[in-house]
Motif scaffolding. Structure first.
Motif, PDB file in Angstrom:
ATOM      1  N   ARG A   1       0.808  -1.219   0.000  1.00  0.00           N
ATOM      2  CA  ARG A   1       0.000   0.000   0.000  1.00  0.00           C
ATOM      3  C   ARG A   1       0.844   1.273   0.000  1.00  0.00           C
ATOM      4  O   ARG A   1       0.579   2.202  -0.759  1.00  0.00           O
ATOM      5  CB  ARG A   1      -0.929  -0.009   1.218  1.00  0.00           C
ATOM      6  N   ARG A   2       1.882   1.327   0.839  1.00  0.00           N
ATOM      7  CA  ARG A   2       2.687   2.556   0.894  1.00  0.00           C
ATOM      8  C   ARG A   2       3.381   2.819  -0.437  1.00  0.00           C
ATOM      9  O   ARG A   2       3.533   3.968  -0.849  1.00  0.00           O
ATOM     10  CB  ARG A   2       3.718   2.474   2.020  1.00  0.00           C
TER      11      ARG A   2
ATOM     12  N   THR B   1      -2.029  -6.102   1.225  1.00  0.00           N
ATOM     13  CA  THR B   1      -2.353  -5.232   2.358  1.00  0.00           C
ATOM     14  C   THR B   1      -3.396  -5.890   3.244  1.00  0.00           C
ATOM     15  O   THR B   1      -4.276  -6.600   2.753  1.00  0.00           O
ATOM     16  CB  THR B   1      -2.858  -3.848   1.892  1.00  0.00           C
ATOM     17  N   ARG B   2      -3.272  -5.639   4.534  1.00  0.00           N
ATOM     18  CA  ARG B   2      -4.280  -6.097   5.489  1.00  0.00           C
ATOM     19  C   ARG B   2      -5.234  -4.958   5.836  1.00  0.00           C
ATOM     20  O   ARG B   2      -6.134  -5.130   6.633  1.00  0.00           O
ATOM     21  CB  ARG B   2      -3.601  -6.612   6.760  1.00  0.00           C
ATOM     22  N   SER B   3      -5.047  -3.793   5.243  1.00  0.00           N
ATOM     23  CA  SER B   3      -5.825  -2.610   5.621  1.00  0.00           C
ATOM     24  C   SER B   3      -7.282  -2.687   5.200  1.00  0.00           C
ATOM     25  O   SER B   3      -8.112  -1.955   5.728  1.00  0.00           O
ATOM     26  CB  SER B   3      -5.199  -1.348   5.011  1.00  0.00           C
TER      27      SER B   3
ATOM     28  N   LYS C   1      -8.293  -1.584   2.523  1.00  0.00           N
ATOM     29  CA  LYS C   1      -8.459  -0.491   1.564  1.00  0.00           C
ATOM     30  C   LYS C   1      -8.267  -1.035   0.147  1.00  0.00           C
ATOM     31  O   LYS C   1      -7.428  -1.895  -0.088  1.00  0.00           O
ATOM     32  CB  LYS C   1      -7.422   0.586   1.862  1.00  0.00           C
TER      33      LYS C   1
END
Length: 159
Positions: A43-44, A64-66, A68
């Motif tokens: 993600r970053r 990602t685990r976010s 999003k």
């Protein structure tokens, strides 16, 4: 699975979510090497992409685990899910950032490393493959100098 990264002399890869020094020769090498592949990215790193858009000419997988989502990316919540998805691709490249490299490195058997002979301040690092007994540098694929900075594109293979 393969990995591609540019590292500085201390194996730093970035600071504050971006590359302190980016060479146009390395960007071209990255484009040519990853074209047509599935790419796994965090993600970053996606947030550092122009417009946070997927890379053209590639299947873009966001690890990602976010929870999003980003348009044009297939989201995988774990390295195992990304590895399973990669089985559908002819070629899969891990393209960063730091935590994605660390999570996916055990699944990789090749690494394309551009060694940038500079030492900017970094806060994110790739494990040093020169010091890892499981890896060996097999070839220098290209070398040169840009804006007074020497570089080599190296191929590493898992022993």
């Amino acid at each position: 699975m393969e990995l591609i990264a540019a590292v500085y002399e201390d194996w730093g890869i970035g600071k504050d979510g971006t590359q302190p020094i980016a060479l146009s020769a390395d960007r071209k090498f990255f484009r040519e090497t990853t074209r047509g592949a599935m790419v796994i990215v965090g993600r970053r790193t996606v947030e550092d992409f122009p417009g946070q858009k997927p890379l053209p000419g590639r299947v873009n997988v966001l690890l990602t685990r976010s929870g999003k989502t980003y348009p044009g990316f297939t989201v995988c919540p774990s390295p195992e899910a990304a590895m399973a998805l990669s089985q559908q691709a002819e070629r899969t490249m891990v393209i960063g950032g730091g935590s994605v490299y660390r999570q996916m490195l055990p699944y990789c058997d090749k690494a394309y490393i551009t060694k940038v002979h500079a030492l900017p301040q970094s806060d994110t690092y790739l494990p040093n493959l020169d010091e890892d007994p499981a890896w060996k540098q097999e070839a220098v694929l290209q070398s040169g100098e840009e804006n007074g900075i020497r570089y080599e594109m190296c191929l590493y293979v898992r022993k």
